[in-house]
Write an enzyme that holds these catalytic residues in place. Sequence first.
Site, PDB file in Angstrom:
ATOM      1  N   ASP A   1       5.690   7.673  10.953  1.00 34.15           N
ATOM      2  CA  ASP A   1       5.930   7.861   9.518  1.00 34.15           C
ATOM      3  C   ASP A   1       7.234   7.129   9.191  1.00 34.15           C
ATOM      4  O   ASP A   1       8.311   7.539   9.653  1.00 34.15           O
ATOM      5  CB  ASP A   1       6.046   9.364   9.225  1.00 34.15           C
ATOM      6  CG  ASP A   1       6.343   9.655   7.761  1.00 34.15           C
ATOM      7  OD1 ASP A   1       6.729   8.724   7.014  1.00 34.15           O
ATOM      8  OD2 ASP A   1       6.212  10.819   7.366  1.00 34.15           O
TER       9      ASP A   1
ATOM     10  N   SER B   1       6.186  -5.738  -5.026  1.00 31.06           N
ATOM     11  CA  SER B   1       4.962  -5.695  -5.844  1.00 31.06           C
ATOM     12  C   SER B   1       5.247  -6.325  -7.199  1.00 31.06           C
ATOM     13  O   SER B   1       6.395  -6.318  -7.669  1.00 31.06           O
ATOM     14  CB  SER B   1       4.527  -4.249  -6.068  1.00 31.06           C
ATOM     15  OG  SER B   1       3.514  -4.192  -7.058  1.00 31.06           O
TER      16      SER B   1
ATOM     17  N   TYR C   1       6.882   4.102  -8.512  1.00 29.67           N
ATOM     18  CA  TYR C   1       6.473   2.945  -7.689  1.00 29.67           C
ATOM     19  C   TYR C   1       7.259   1.687  -8.093  1.00 29.67           C
ATOM     20  O   TYR C   1       7.759   0.952  -7.241  1.00 29.67           O
ATOM     21  CB  TYR C   1       4.968   2.740  -7.871  1.00 29.67           C
ATOM     22  CG  TYR C   1       4.361   1.654  -7.007  1.00 29.67           C
ATOM     23  CD1 TYR C   1       4.169   1.851  -5.640  1.00 29.67           C
ATOM     24  CD2 TYR C   1       3.940   0.443  -7.557  1.00 29.67           C
ATOM     25  CE1 TYR C   1       3.581   0.867  -4.843  1.00 29.67           C
ATOM     26  CE2 TYR C   1       3.355  -0.540  -6.772  1.00 29.67           C
ATOM     27  CZ  TYR C   1       3.176  -0.320  -5.419  1.00 29.67           C
ATOM     28  OH  TYR C   1       2.597  -1.296  -4.645  1.00 29.67           O
TER      29      TYR C   1
ATOM     30  N   ARG D   1      -4.752  -0.232   8.131  1.00 29.70           N
ATOM     31  CA  ARG D   1      -5.792  -0.733   7.215  1.00 29.70           C
ATOM     32  C   ARG D   1      -5.150  -1.632   6.151  1.00 29.70           C
ATOM     33  O   ARG D   1      -3.943  -1.858   6.150  1.00 29.70           O
ATOM     34  CB  ARG D   1      -6.516   0.443   6.535  1.00 29.70           C
ATOM     35  CG  ARG D   1      -5.633   1.150   5.532  1.00 29.70           C
ATOM     36  CD  ARG D   1      -6.380   2.228   4.759  1.00 29.70           C
ATOM     37  NE  ARG D   1      -5.578   2.672   3.632  1.00 29.70           N
ATOM     38  CZ  ARG D   1      -5.712   3.830   3.018  1.00 29.70           C
ATOM     39  NH1 ARG D   1      -6.607   4.698   3.436  1.00 29.70           N
ATOM     40  NH2 ARG D   1      -4.949   4.137   1.976  1.00 29.70           N
TER      41      ARG D   1
ATOM     42  N   ILE E   1      -4.369  -6.796  -5.154  1.00 29.93           N
ATOM     43  CA  ILE E   1      -5.036  -7.096  -3.882  1.00 29.93           C
ATOM     44  C   ILE E   1      -6.101  -6.025  -3.619  1.00 29.93           C
ATOM     45  O   ILE E   1      -5.845  -4.826  -3.813  1.00 29.93           O
ATOM     46  CB  ILE E   1      -4.011  -7.117  -2.712  1.00 29.93           C
ATOM     47  CG1 ILE E   1      -2.770  -7.957  -3.076  1.00 29.93           C
ATOM     48  CG2 ILE E   1      -4.669  -7.619  -1.423  1.00 29.93           C
ATOM     49  CD1 ILE E   1      -3.029  -9.416  -3.428  1.00 29.93           C
TER      50      ILE E   1
ATOM     51  N   LYS F   1       9.744  -0.498  -5.696  1.00 31.97           N
ATOM     52  CA  LYS F   1       9.482  -1.905  -5.369  1.00 31.97           C
ATOM     53  C   LYS F   1      10.577  -2.833  -5.917  1.00 31.97           C
ATOM     54  O   LYS F   1      10.849  -3.881  -5.336  1.00 31.97           O
ATOM     55  CB  LYS F   1       8.100  -2.316  -5.884  1.00 31.97           C
ATOM     56  CG  LYS F   1       6.946  -1.584  -5.166  1.00 31.97           C
ATOM     57  CD  LYS F   1       6.938  -1.886  -3.678  1.00 31.97           C
ATOM     58  CE  LYS F   1       5.744  -1.317  -2.960  1.00 31.97           C
ATOM     59  NZ  LYS F   1       5.694  -1.664  -1.531  1.00 31.97           N
TER      60      LYS F   1
HETATM   61  N1  NAD Z   1      -3.072  -3.512  -2.989  1.00 33.16           N
HETATM   62  C1  NAD Z   1      -2.306  -4.071  -3.904  1.00 33.16           C
HETATM   63  O1  NAD Z   1      -2.775  -4.565  -4.937  1.00 33.16           O
HETATM   64  C2  NAD Z   1      -0.823  -4.148  -3.701  1.00 33.16           C
HETATM   65  C3  NAD Z   1      -0.073  -4.841  -4.668  1.00 33.16           C
HETATM   66  C4  NAD Z   1       1.302  -4.934  -4.511  1.00 33.16           C
HETATM   67  C5  NAD Z   1       1.910  -4.359  -3.414  1.00 33.16           C
HETATM   68  N2  NAD Z   1       1.161  -3.676  -2.508  1.00 33.16           N
HETATM   69  C6  NAD Z   1       1.873  -3.094  -1.370  1.00 33.16           C
HETATM   70  O2  NAD Z   1       1.300  -3.566  -0.167  1.00 33.16           O
HETATM   71  C7  NAD Z   1       1.485  -2.581   0.863  1.00 33.16           C
HETATM   72  C8  NAD Z   1       0.140  -2.272   1.516  1.00 33.16           C
HETATM   73  O3  NAD Z   1      -0.726  -1.735   0.541  1.00 33.16           O
HETATM   74  P1  NAD Z   1      -2.312  -1.641   0.699  1.00 33.16           P
HETATM   75  O4  NAD Z   1      -2.891  -2.100  -0.575  1.00 33.16           O
HETATM   76  O5  NAD Z   1      -2.728  -2.248   1.971  1.00 33.16           O
HETATM   77  O6  NAD Z   1      -2.471  -0.046   0.746  1.00 33.16           O
HETATM   78  P2  NAD Z   1      -3.359   0.895   1.680  1.00 33.16           P
HETATM   79  O7  NAD Z   1      -3.231   2.232   1.079  1.00 33.16           O
HETATM   80  O8  NAD Z   1      -4.707   0.309   1.907  1.00 33.16           O
HETATM   81  O9  NAD Z   1      -2.585   0.840   3.074  1.00 33.16           O
HETATM   82  C9  NAD Z   1      -1.317   1.430   3.243  1.00 33.16           C
HETATM   83  C10 NAD Z   1      -1.155   1.822   4.698  1.00 33.16           C
HETATM   84  O10 NAD Z   1       0.133   2.444   4.833  1.00 33.16           O
HETATM   85  C11 NAD Z   1      -0.008   3.626   5.593  1.00 33.16           C
HETATM   86  N3  NAD Z   1       1.055   4.579   5.257  1.00 33.16           N
HETATM   87  C12 NAD Z   1       1.156   5.365   4.155  1.00 33.16           C
HETATM   88  N4  NAD Z   1       2.247   6.135   4.240  1.00 33.16           N
HETATM   89  C13 NAD Z   1       2.870   5.809   5.399  1.00 33.16           C
HETATM   90  C14 NAD Z   1       4.049   6.250   6.044  1.00 33.16           C
HETATM   91  N5  NAD Z   1       4.810   7.211   5.524  1.00 33.16           N
HETATM   92  N6  NAD Z   1       4.391   5.692   7.240  1.00 33.16           N
HETATM   93  C15 NAD Z   1       3.621   4.727   7.798  1.00 33.16           C
HETATM   94  N7  NAD Z   1       2.480   4.289   7.252  1.00 33.16           N
HETATM   95  C16 NAD Z   1       2.111   4.820   6.054  1.00 33.16           C
HETATM   96  C17 NAD Z   1      -1.387   4.145   5.228  1.00 33.16           C
HETATM   97  O11 NAD Z   1      -1.882   5.074   6.205  1.00 33.16           O
HETATM   98  C18 NAD Z   1      -2.188   2.845   5.159  1.00 33.16           C
HETATM   99  O12 NAD Z   1      -2.712   2.476   6.417  1.00 33.16           O
HETATM  100  C19 NAD Z   1       2.132  -1.393   0.174  1.00 33.16           C
HETATM  101  O13 NAD Z   1       3.529  -1.455   0.356  1.00 33.16           O
HETATM  102  C20 NAD Z   1       1.792  -1.596  -1.285  1.00 33.16           C
HETATM  103  O14 NAD Z   1       2.706  -0.964  -2.127  1.00 33.16           O
HETATM  104  C21 NAD Z   1      -0.180  -3.559  -2.622  1.00 33.16           C
END
Ligand code: NAD
Length: 251
Positions: free
Chosen positions: A67, A146, A158, A20, A191, A162
């Site tokens: 994982d 991030s 976090y 997702r 995001i 990062k």
């Molecule tokens: N959303 C934001 O604003 C944002 C900003 C900066 C960085 N990020 C980074 O972007 C990446 C994706 O984030 P997102 O917003 O899509 O989050 P999200 O929570 O929607 O998706 C994260 C996905 O990672 C999977 N996941 C969690 N633990 C896991 C593990 N141990 N092994 C494998 N898969 C695992 C979850 O099941 C999920 O499908 C992350 O690294 C997050 O830190 C997100």
Amino acid sequence: MKYQFEDLKDAVVIITGSGRGIGKGIAEVFADYGSKIVITDIDADTAKATAAEIAQKGVETLSYICDVSKYDQVEAMVADVAAKWGKIDILVNNAGITMDGMFLRMKPEQWQKVIDINLTGTYNCTSAVVQVMRKAKKGAIINISSIAAGGNPGQANYSASKAGVIGFTKALGKELAPMGIRVNAIAPGFIQTAMTDKIPEKLREQMLQAIPMKRPGQPEDIAKAILFLASGLASYITAQVIDVNGGLSSL
Ligand SMILES: NC(=O)c1ccc[n+]([C@@H]2O[C@H](COP(=O)([O-])OP(=O)(O)OC[C@H]3O[C@@H](n4cnc5c(N)ncnc54)[C@H](O)[C@@H]3O)[C@@H](O)[C@H]2O)c1
């Protein structure tokens, strides 16, 4: 024409945490360019559903429950992809979590789990994939850092994970450059995904107001930057971090 992302057609792309959110968005964009997509996620249902959805774009897909914090699971997944498709061209280390809290109340488990998934998970996947890429003497690895790497109150765990990803990217980019493997990172701002949906509404509104472009980023905004870094257009770029944040300078 010379630069048409032709190098991405049939390229094997592993995207972690791609059931997702941003990971799924990345998978969709690479599929649009004809890459072979490996969906991996800790969540079995979303991994399967997303792989089936992506396959409808007419590209080959594989899906794994994996994982990233467990080295044996990562090794098995990578070995299976290499056996089935014979190569790995691109790795996107996207899986990540937040377990926010003010530091004075932060439990050791809260610290450890975020480091294990966000930082050690990035190490685990890279370690396994590099063994395959080095034989081909080419590859592109893109890590997701991030904006929080700059330090965000309530996110000591976090932010540390990062910022660690950035140091890892810069060191490895230099180390693997002679082998033809490029390593870069993207630092997303805000995001719109399940991760940011769980931020309390008032705080979320404040964050959105602070974004110069006055809109949250979408997974596709991140995916497009990753596509660039993975492609031949970025052939002389390694050990770099690109901010993709609508002009936001800090959270
Ligand atoms: N959303 C934001 O604003 C944002 C900003 C900066 C960085 N990020 C980074 O972007 C990446 C994706 O984030 P997102 O917003 O899509 O989050 P999200 O929570 O929607 O998706 C994260 C996905 O990672 C999977 N996941 C969690 N633990 C896991 C593990 N141990 N092994 C494998 N898969 C695992 C979850 O099941 C999920 O499908 C992350 O690294 C997050 O830190 C997100």
